[in-house]
Scaffold this active site. Structure first.
Site, PDB file in Angstrom:
ATOM      1  N   LYS A   1       0.456   3.327  -2.974  1.00 30.43           N
ATOM      2  CA  LYS A   1      -0.719   4.193  -3.167  1.00 30.43           C
ATOM      3  C   LYS A   1      -0.351   5.661  -2.998  1.00 30.43           C
ATOM      4  O   LYS A   1      -0.939   6.547  -3.617  1.00 30.43           O
ATOM      5  CB  LYS A   1      -1.823   3.804  -2.174  1.00 30.43           C
ATOM      6  CG  LYS A   1      -2.372   2.398  -2.395  1.00 30.43           C
ATOM      7  CD  LYS A   1      -3.292   1.963  -1.254  1.00 30.43           C
ATOM      8  CE  LYS A   1      -3.809   0.545  -1.468  1.00 30.43           C
ATOM      9  NZ  LYS A   1      -4.535   0.020  -0.281  1.00 30.43           N
TER      10      LYS A   1
ATOM     11  N   TYR B   1      -4.509   2.684   7.877  1.00 28.53           N
ATOM     12  CA  TYR B   1      -5.687   1.835   7.987  1.00 28.53           C
ATOM     13  C   TYR B   1      -6.671   2.365   9.028  1.00 28.53           C
ATOM     14  O   TYR B   1      -6.702   3.574   9.284  1.00 28.53           O
ATOM     15  CB  TYR B   1      -5.280   0.377   8.287  1.00 28.53           C
ATOM     16  CG  TYR B   1      -4.278  -0.154   7.282  1.00 28.53           C
ATOM     17  CD1 TYR B   1      -4.565  -0.160   5.927  1.00 28.53           C
ATOM     18  CD2 TYR B   1      -3.037  -0.638   7.684  1.00 28.53           C
ATOM     19  CE1 TYR B   1      -3.648  -0.649   5.000  1.00 28.53           C
ATOM     20  CE2 TYR B   1      -2.121  -1.134   6.771  1.00 28.53           C
ATOM     21  CZ  TYR B   1      -2.436  -1.124   5.430  1.00 28.53           C
ATOM     22  OH  TYR B   1      -1.532  -1.601   4.526  1.00 28.53           O
TER      23      TYR B   1
ATOM     24  N   SER C   1       0.799  -1.240   0.000  1.00 28.51           N
ATOM     25  CA  SER C   1       0.000   0.000   0.000  1.00 28.51           C
ATOM     26  C   SER C   1       0.823   1.278   0.000  1.00 28.51           C
ATOM     27  O   SER C   1       0.265   2.351  -0.230  1.00 28.51           O
ATOM     28  CB  SER C   1      -0.915   0.025   1.220  1.00 28.51           C
ATOM     29  OG  SER C   1      -2.186  -0.402   0.862  1.00 28.51           O
TER      30      SER C   1
ATOM     31  N   VAL D   1       0.914  -3.771   3.774  1.00 30.21           N
ATOM     32  CA  VAL D   1       0.853  -5.091   4.407  1.00 30.21           C
ATOM     33  C   VAL D   1       2.132  -5.914   4.207  1.00 30.21           C
ATOM     34  O   VAL D   1       2.265  -6.991   4.767  1.00 30.21           O
ATOM     35  CB  VAL D   1      -0.380  -5.916   3.960  1.00 30.21           C
ATOM     36  CG1 VAL D   1      -1.672  -5.246   4.397  1.00 30.21           C
ATOM     37  CG2 VAL D   1      -0.365  -6.185   2.468  1.00 30.21           C
TER      38      VAL D   1
ATOM     39  N   TYR E   1      -2.742  -2.639 -10.763  1.00 33.57           N
ATOM     40  CA  TYR E   1      -2.774  -2.435  -9.309  1.00 33.57           C
ATOM     41  C   TYR E   1      -1.867  -3.458  -8.595  1.00 33.57           C
ATOM     42  O   TYR E   1      -1.087  -3.100  -7.705  1.00 33.57           O
ATOM     43  CB  TYR E   1      -4.226  -2.543  -8.814  1.00 33.57           C
ATOM     44  CG  TYR E   1      -4.345  -2.492  -7.316  1.00 33.57           C
ATOM     45  CD1 TYR E   1      -4.183  -1.300  -6.614  1.00 33.57           C
ATOM     46  CD2 TYR E   1      -4.613  -3.651  -6.577  1.00 33.57           C
ATOM     47  CE1 TYR E   1      -4.285  -1.264  -5.233  1.00 33.57           C
ATOM     48  CE2 TYR E   1      -4.715  -3.623  -5.198  1.00 33.57           C
ATOM     49  CZ  TYR E   1      -4.554  -2.421  -4.533  1.00 33.57           C
ATOM     50  OH  TYR E   1      -4.628  -2.387  -3.165  1.00 33.57           O
TER      51      TYR E   1
HETATM   52  N1  GLU Z   1      -2.092  -5.166  -2.425  1.00 35.32           N
HETATM   53  C1  GLU Z   1      -2.754  -5.153  -1.156  1.00 35.32           C
HETATM   54  C2  GLU Z   1      -4.234  -5.382  -1.325  1.00 35.32           C
HETATM   55  O1  GLU Z   1      -4.785  -4.923  -2.288  1.00 35.32           O
HETATM   56  C3  GLU Z   1      -2.476  -3.851  -0.538  1.00 35.32           C
HETATM   57  C4  GLU Z   1      -2.960  -3.816   0.843  1.00 35.32           C
HETATM   58  C5  GLU Z   1      -2.123  -2.974   1.733  1.00 35.32           C
HETATM   59  O2  GLU Z   1      -0.908  -2.985   1.717  1.00 35.32           O
HETATM   60  O3  GLU Z   1      -2.792  -2.284   2.496  1.00 35.32           O
HETATM   61  O4  GLU Z   1      -4.855  -5.998  -0.527  1.00 35.32           O
END
Ligand code: GLU
Length: 304
Positions: free
Chosen positions: A66, A240, A63, A258, A188
């Site tokens: 992002k 989160y 993430s 994660v 993604y």
């Molecule tokens: N690629 C992970 C997912 O889509 C990212 C989640 C994360 O790192 O928060 O679940």
């Protein structure tokens, strides 16, 4: 401040905390990462950097990607991104869909999965190969041409992307996704599977700490106003559904993934990245959060 001594102290002080979290296993390729890894790196505005432990080892940024995709989208589209995604904490898990239907396919923020999908969808509307664009951008920010995707993680994630796929279809039903869902998911999973080290990420985070400008790159990567806004979204949505307790404990904007990485920003001073793969129940690195809490306490760098 002797940052090297602080990092070395933290590396020893977190030892008793290993074994209390759990390595992410909902993406099978991540389940095999050794839980005992620990790296931490600091990148100061004046170019000095410090590191400890496994800070040079590349891990799955997940993430944290992002953040950089949002940065790219804001550079190209400015505030238009906020017509596709909100800037409020969701209070739900990063892969939750519960509010998405009630809120007509507009995700709460760009850091939960549906928000990241909507942001990426916008980036993909630009001409050219989006994967290459993302990879090149990360290489440039990290000043490291060997930054690369981990194809095993990308494939594993794509094969287990049912929830993300469902979100993308729901948003497409609300006309908030315009790309082909398979292409979007593929891209993604690629961005999440990029592998970078703490040293890479601390360098890449420096512009956010310095009002968009990086002395390392001798360039303004984003505008001062964009850096301010992205930091605000990191602080309120970046860790989160435990952003409140993270801000309470650590007190600086941060984005976690994660894969166990957390990239944090001390405005006006530095970027700090920590990696420790065992996660707490919210998905943040258990040991990494403790390490950052120690760091901001020892160096007096909480923004509060
Ligand atoms: N690629 C992970 C997912 O889509 C990212 C989640 C994360 O790192 O928060 O679940």
């Amino acid at each position: 401040m002797d940052y090297q001594a602080v990092l070395d102290y933290i590396r020893e002080a977190v030892e008793p905390k290993f074994g209390k979290g759990k390595v992410a296993d909902y993406i099978p390729a991540l389940a095999g990462v050794p839980g005992g890894k620990f790296g931490m790196a600091v990148q100061l505005a004046d170019g000095r950097n410090f590191k400890t432990g496994d800070a040079d080892e590349a891990f799955s940024i997940q993430s944290i990607s992002k953040l950089f995709v949002l940065q790219m989208v804001m550079s190209h589209f400015g505030d238009m991104v906020w017509t596709r995604v909100g800037k409020e904490p969701s209070g739900d898990r990063f892969n939750s869909m519960i509010k998405l239907e009630m809120e007509h396919g507009v995700p709460r923020n760009p850091f939960i999965n549906p928000g990241a999908l909507a942001t990426l969808d916008l980036l993909m509307s630009l001409k050219g190969d989006t994967k290459q664009r993302i990879r090149n951008y990360l290489r440039y920010l990290a000043l490291n041409d060997s930054v690369e995707v981990d194809p095993v993680v990308a494939k594993s994630e794509y094969e287990h992307a049912n929830l993300n796929r469902a979100m993308a279809h729901l948003m497409k039903g609300y006309n908030n996704i315009h790309m082909d869902v398979d292409d979007l998911l593929d891209t993604y999973c690629y961005q999440c599977a990029m592998a970078m080290s703490c040293v890479d990420l601390a360098r890449a985070g420096l512009p956010l700490a310095m009002g968009g400008y990086s002395a390392l790159h001798d360039a303004s990567i984003i505008s001062t106003s964009q850096a301010k806004r992205i930091n605000a979204v990191m602080l309120t949505c970046g860790t989160y559904d435990s952003v409140g307790s993270f801000a309470y404990r650590v007190g600086i904007p941060a984005k976690s993934g994660v894969g166990g990485g957390i990239l944090a920003v001390v405005p006006g001073k530095m970027a700090v990245c920590v990696w420790a793969p065992e996660l707490d129940t919210f998905g943040n690195s258990y040991v990494g959060t403790a390490a950052l809490e120690m760091f901001t306490s020892l160096t007096h760098t909480s923004i509060f």
